[in-house]
Design an enzyme around this catalytic site. Sequence first.
Site, short mmCIF file in Angstrom:
data_model
loop_
_atom_site.label_atom_id
_atom_site.label_comp_id
_atom_site.label_asym_id
_atom_site.label_seq_id
_atom_site.Cartn_x
_atom_site.Cartn_y
_atom_site.Cartn_z
CE LYS A 132 -4.23 1.61 2.36
NZ LYS A 132 -5.08 1.68 1.03
N1 PMP Z 1 -7.75 -2.18 -3.14
C1 PMP Z 1 -7.19 -0.99 -2.96
C2 PMP Z 1 -6.57 -0.19 -4.05
C3 PMP Z 1 -7.41 -0.23 -1.72
O1 PMP Z 1 -6.76 1.09 -1.63
C4 PMP Z 1 -8.00 -0.85 -0.84
C5 PMP Z 1 -7.99 -0.18 0.56
N2 PMP Z 1 -7.05 -0.37 1.38
C6 PMP Z 1 -8.64 -2.05 -0.96
C7 PMP Z 1 -8.33 -2.79 -2.25
C8 PMP Z 1 -9.30 -2.84 0.23
O2 PMP Z 1 -8.41 -3.32 1.27
P1 PMP Z 1 -8.64 -3.35 2.91
O3 PMP Z 1 -9.73 -4.22 2.69
O4 PMP Z 1 -7.54 -3.82 3.50
O5 PMP Z 1 -9.13 -1.94 3.21
#
Ligand code: PMP
Length: 296
Positions: free
Chosen positions: A153
Amino acid sequence: MYYNNETLIYLNGKFVKASETSTDLYSQTLHYGYGVFEGIRAYATANGTSVFKSRQHYQRLKNSAELINIPFNFDVDQLVEATYELLERNNLSDAYVRPLVFCDPNMSLSRPNNVSIMICAWEWGAYLGDKQLRLKVSSYCRPHSKSVKIEAKVCGHYVNSILATNEAKDHGFDEALLLDSDGFIAEGPGANLFFEKGGVLFTPQLGNILPGITRATVLEMAAKFGVEVKQGQFQLEELQSADSAFYCGTAAEIIGIESVDDYKFPLDWSDSIGKKLQNEYSELVRKSEKVLTTTH
Ligand code: PMP
């Protein structure tokens, strides 16, 4: 909107006023997007504040940093503790928590010697609202997994998400859907996708998407309900002949999708597996994970 004169943030082990902190304008993160972050939600539960899957989020933060060679010398458990303390000090319970690891001043493209961590929190409603979404298939594809560490991320990856979101909104849609560079369905700008067909769930496999913590939770909940989930590479045509679909993510939680371009899902949301999972998720996050016992 995000803070006032009293708001505290956590910065490198200390709690300091948000209004009294500043960023170095020569930070490598500001110039090159070379930093990592997380998005976490805290919920008010019968037993106090619960930060949903907090360890998993800080573990992903650490993995994200290590994947792109940013030194991460912070302790995951201490960061979890700091998050609870931050919420308590700011009198927040239902809140969104944003940790960010950012680099020292450095105008070169070498790896950093010194990094900082900050955690802030604010009240934030459902990120994508609570109405079913009308999606536009984006003209932007997700970054190629050989160009970046797509499973991390990373701040800079979100330029892609911002471009796709704005394109969708400029065309009158609620949100974007991005394909990967081979044309397979990938994910939303900030959420993972599931679709339902004939009582089975389908979701893009890992490799060209962010491994969402909500996605993992959906897989666990589906297993509990005895719903089969197929992970794989799917073409747009498969989505555009499905019965129902939803996005899932920490900020958005679980949110139904009404349509993808001009294809409208035929199954009523209230009859879908997604709706059942949405209800279950809403209950699950409000079950206490850790009770605040310390006084600060
Ligand atoms: N894909 C992307 C590109 C994101 O930014 C997020 C948010 N973090 C998610 C998927 C979903 O991830 P999570 O469930 O860990 O928030």
